[in-house]
Design a protein around this motif. Structure first.
Motif: not given
Length: 132
Positions: A92-101
């Motif tokens: 994501t735009s935040d380096a400390n977050q990921l999106v999992v789908a």
């Protein structure tokens, strides 16, 4: 602080799949900022034997976190009886977050997956006791 930031269930076609899916937004700050020794121990625990996680806070560490999260999602799917699962992990735009789908078929699935995810994540983060 929890690693699960957001849980969504897009119904029908969406950005990740042409059918209903489960979308998790995860905080990976713990992995991103952990020491090399801790991250390598975590990698061994989830089955990533030959990996180089990179320096804390780097892009290499974020890519390591993406591989680790994908591995954990597939392990949870295996534990719940799913032999094959399409998984998408994106930064994501935040380096400390990921999106999992991943595809999700029922309304019960998101709650069950969130519980399984949180349990598995906490077990992997628990420090190991080493005998000396």
């Amino acid at each position: 602080m929890t690693s699960l930031v957001e849980l969504r269930v897009p119904e029908g076609p969406n950005l990740y799949f042409p059918r209903a899916a489960i979308k998790l937004t995860l905080d990976i700050g713990t992995i991103a900022d952990a020491s090399d020794e801790t991250v390598l121990r975590f990698a061994r625990r989830i089955g990533l034997r030959t990996t180089r996680p990179g320096a804390p806070g780097s892009g290499f560490r974020q890519r390591f976190a993406m591989r680790a999260v994908e591995r954990l999602v597939r392990a949870i799917a295996s534990e719940s009886g799913t032999s094959r699962l399409a998984v998408r992990v994106r930064p994501t735009s935040d380096a400390n977050q990921l999106v999992v789908a991943f595809p999700g078929a029922t309304a019960v699935a998101p709650r069950r997956w969130a519980t399984l995810w949180h349990t598995r994540w906490m077990l992997c983060r628990r420090p190991t006791s080493r005998a000396r």
